[in-house]
Design a protein around this motif. Structure first.
Motif, mmCIF file in Angstrom:
data_model
loop_
_atom_site.group_PDB
_atom_site.id
_atom_site.type_symbol
_atom_site.label_atom_id
_atom_site.label_comp_id
_atom_site.label_asym_id
_atom_site.label_seq_id
_atom_site.Cartn_x
_atom_site.Cartn_y
_atom_site.Cartn_z
ATOM 1 N N ALA A 232 0.787 -1.175 0.095
ATOM 2 C CA ALA A 232 -0.029 0.020 0.084
ATOM 3 C C ALA A 232 0.903 1.297 -0.042
ATOM 4 C CB ALA A 232 -0.787 0.066 1.074
ATOM 5 N N ILE A 233 1.897 1.266 1.045
ATOM 6 C CA ILE A 233 2.531 2.797 1.100
ATOM 7 C C ILE A 233 3.436 2.800 -0.371
ATOM 8 C CG2 ILE A 233 4.656 3.405 2.018
ATOM 9 C CD1 ILE A 233 2.276 3.482 3.847
ATOM 10 N N ASN A 234 4.113 1.800 -0.786
ATOM 11 C CA ASN A 234 4.750 1.901 -2.249
ATOM 12 C C ASN A 234 3.670 2.401 -3.276
ATOM 13 O OD1 ASN A 234 7.371 1.694 -0.930
ATOM 14 N ND2 ASN A 234 7.753 -0.168 -1.738
ATOM 15 N N ALA A 235 2.564 1.655 -3.326
ATOM 16 C CA ALA A 235 1.612 1.984 -4.278
ATOM 17 C C ALA A 235 1.182 3.489 -4.189
ATOM 18 C CB ALA A 235 0.581 1.235 -4.170
ATOM 19 N N ALA A 236 1.229 3.884 -2.999
ATOM 20 C CA ALA A 236 0.549 5.317 -2.898
ATOM 21 C C ALA A 236 1.816 6.242 -3.276
ATOM 22 C CB ALA A 236 0.227 5.740 -1.464
ATOM 23 N N LEU A 237 2.945 5.751 -2.864
ATOM 24 C CA LEU A 237 4.110 6.961 -3.515
ATOM 25 C C LEU A 237 4.197 6.813 -4.860
ATOM 26 C CD1 LEU A 237 6.894 5.701 -0.733
ATOM 27 C CD2 LEU A 237 5.735 7.864 -0.808
ATOM 28 N N ARG A 238 4.008 5.740 -5.608
ATOM 29 C CA ARG A 238 3.825 5.575 -7.247
ATOM 30 C C ARG A 238 2.765 6.561 -7.748
ATOM 31 N NH1 ARG A 238 5.767 0.281 -6.229
ATOM 32 N NH2 ARG A 238 3.696 -0.501 -6.256
ATOM 33 N N ARG A 239 1.658 6.320 -6.935
ATOM 34 C CA ARG A 239 0.452 7.265 -7.447
ATOM 35 C C ARG A 239 0.886 8.748 -7.583
ATOM 36 N NH1 ARG A 239 -4.881 5.773 -4.443
ATOM 37 N NH2 ARG A 239 -5.561 7.621 -5.339
ATOM 38 N N MET A 240 1.515 9.134 -6.547
ATOM 39 C CA MET A 240 2.136 10.572 -6.454
ATOM 40 C C MET A 240 3.338 10.956 -7.240
ATOM 41 S SD MET A 240 1.953 11.299 -2.372
ATOM 42 C CE MET A 240 2.515 9.670 -1.527
ATOM 43 N N GLY A 241 3.788 9.765 -8.064
ATOM 44 C CA GLY A 241 4.793 10.188 -9.027
ATOM 45 C C GLY A 241 6.180 9.881 -8.556
ATOM 46 N N PHE A 242 6.150 9.359 -7.594
ATOM 47 C CA PHE A 242 7.515 8.794 -7.193
ATOM 48 C C PHE A 242 8.013 7.585 -7.687
ATOM 49 C CE2 PHE A 242 6.266 11.765 -3.900
ATOM 50 C CZ PHE A 242 7.195 12.661 -3.802
ATOM 51 N N ASP A 243 9.324 7.421 -7.907
ATOM 52 C CA ASP A 243 9.860 6.145 -8.468
ATOM 53 C C ASP A 243 10.285 5.444 -7.276
ATOM 54 O OD1 ASP A 243 11.592 4.048 -9.506
ATOM 55 O OD2 ASP A 243 11.778 5.140 -11.086
ATOM 56 N N THR A 244 9.638 4.307 -6.918
ATOM 57 C CA THR A 244 9.979 3.525 -5.539
ATOM 58 C C THR A 244 11.270 2.624 -5.834
ATOM 59 O OG1 THR A 244 8.460 1.772 -6.495
ATOM 60 C CG2 THR A 244 7.597 3.504 -4.782
ATOM 61 N N LYS A 245 11.986 2.854 -6.955
ATOM 62 C CA LYS A 245 13.163 1.955 -7.369
ATOM 63 C C LYS A 245 14.425 3.135 -7.032
ATOM 64 C CE LYS A 245 11.577 -1.909 -10.089
ATOM 65 N NZ LYS A 245 11.713 -2.306 -11.369
ATOM 66 N N THR A 246 14.108 4.159 -7.430
ATOM 67 C CA THR A 246 15.223 5.191 -7.445
ATOM 68 C C THR A 246 15.175 6.457 -6.578
ATOM 69 O OG1 THR A 246 14.164 6.437 -9.315
ATOM 70 C CG2 THR A 246 15.736 4.672 -9.940
ATOM 71 N N GLU A 247 13.903 6.757 -6.155
ATOM 72 C CA GLU A 247 13.689 8.025 -5.401
ATOM 73 C C GLU A 247 13.142 7.715 -3.928
ATOM 74 O OE1 GLU A 247 11.784 11.397 -7.840
ATOM 75 O OE2 GLU A 247 10.646 9.578 -8.184
#
Length: 404
Positions: free
Chosen positions: A311-326
């Motif tokens: 859920a947390i990483n999915a939310a971060l991606r929805r906000m436009g963050f790259d969860t692999k690099t950011e």
């Protein structure tokens, strides 16, 4: 006369057991209901004995005769074929009990209760996917180092070098357990040190520059998802615990009046205390109005279960963050560790204790949940205040120590 395939096939039940004899002591036994068994009659040590050669039609006439001939060869060497069969069966059972897979599962069963579920699942997944198909059925004492290396090379060949190193480590643990329990002479995996290229360890993506942290915090505040996930995103940087510990937090672990959260660390199975800043308490009180009657602080779609691990990483991606690099949910820990030390000048040992890391002191104490607790209470409040000022756009430069 010798039996024929047609004669065997056409043998019908007669309502009572009867026998059709072949040559050299072999015969077919037909039961009253029509079942057919191959038998071999022989004498050993002055006693008449019988040996089962299998069931027809699973074992045909030709194969039954081959089994009879093997038994006669043993008799010629003064070996009782019935006893030899029992010995071989016992050896097979022993080999199965001492196979790599059997030993590995026994080792795992003893160790897993002390591990986090996610950690245990990863270890068994590596063994089942990358080791058991090739080494699982082999007697562990007979496995040679090149066989283990072949397993590691298969993993390396698919580009999973870090996994190959972990498989090597797990195999070593299994072999050492086999040595300890008397089923292997030595850990042959130790001969493979240096056989794999060094793994390049990557850290969880994180944001550690204050200006970038400010942008991240403002983005978290603007998240448009569910209130439960909104609160989880607001608390993640404030508490900087492991994502799995945050999402599975239970209301019974919190004392909001004392501003404390006590829980068992998933990785080390040790008790941990998180002092709660006034900002964290305020968010938790808001959330309590919605989920306070539930077991979990952050329930999922099924309110009897915690929020999804994604859920947390999915939310971060929805906000436009790259969860692999950011940034990832785990990255808030690195963010806090870096800024608390470099910007707020808190001592490393205070930070590491708040992160629930095992850091031995001069007395050999690996971890104590109340160690540096006064400093940690101060640190957690100053950290929350610092984040608020960053989010508000203030240029924050803190040079004071934890006690200054």
């Amino acid at each position: 006369m010798a039996l024929t395939d047609v004669g065997v096939r056409n043998a019908k039940p007669t309502g009572k057991l009867y026998r059709l004899f072949d040559e050299r002591g072999m015969y077919l036994e037909v039961s009253a209901t029509g079942g057919k068994w191959w038998r071999f009659k022989y004498r050993f040590g002055g006693k008449e004995k019988r040996l089962s050669l299998g069931v027809y039609p699973d074992v045909g006439l030709k194969d039954a005769r081959a089994r009879r001939d093997e038994a006669r060869k043993l008799l010629a060497k003064n070996i009782d074929p019935g006893i030899e069969r029992k010995v071989q069966k016992a050896a097979t059972v022993e080999r199965a009990a001492n196979s790599f897979e059997a030993v590995a599962r026994e080792w795992f069963a003893r160790q897993a209760p002390g591990w986090a579920t996610s950690h245990a699942d990863k270890i068994m997944g590596r063994l089942e996917n990358d080791v058991f198909p090739w080494l699982g059925g082999r007697a562990i004492a007979e496995i040679k180092a090149p066989e283990v290396l072949a397993v590691l090379r298969r993993v390396e060949a698919r580009g999973a070098l870090d996994t190959a190193h972990r498989v090597h480590q797990n195999c070593g643990q299994v072999f050492r357990y086999a040595v300890a329990t008397g089923r292997a002479e030595r850990d042959i995996s130790s001969d493979l040190r240096g056989a794999l290229p060094p793994a390049r360890h990557t850290h969880f993506a994180s944001v550690t520059e204050p200006a970038e942290v400010a942008s991240l915090l403002r983005a978290l505040d603007g998240f448009q998802g569910t209130f439960v996930v909104q609160c989880a995103l607001r608390l993640a940087p404030l508490l900087f615990v492991r994502p799995g510990e945050l999402r599975t937090a239970e209301w019974t672990q919190f004392d909001l009046d004392k501003a404390q959260w006590r829980y068992t660390v998933s990785k080390t199975k040790t008790e941990h205390l998180v002092p709660l800043s006034t900002q964290a308490v305020a968010t938790l009180r808001e959330l309590h109005a919605l989920t306070g009657q539930r077991q979990y602080v952050f329930p999922g779609r099924d309110v009897k279960k915690p929020m999804s691990g994604a859920a947390i990483n999915a939310a971060l991606r929805r906000m436009g963050f790259d969860t692999k690099t950011e940034i990832t949910g785990h990255g808030f820990r690195a963010m806090a560790r870096t800024i608390l030390h470099e910007q707020l000048r808190f001592p490393s040992e205070v930070i590491e204790h708040q992160l629930a890391h095992r850091v031995a002191d001069a007395l050999g104490t690996a971890y104590n949940r109340t160690r540096f607790i006064d400093d940690r209470v101060v640190m957690m409040q100053r950290w929350a205040d610092y984040l608020d000022r960053l989010k508000a756009g203030a240029e924050v430069i803190e040079m004071n120590s934890a006690t200054g």
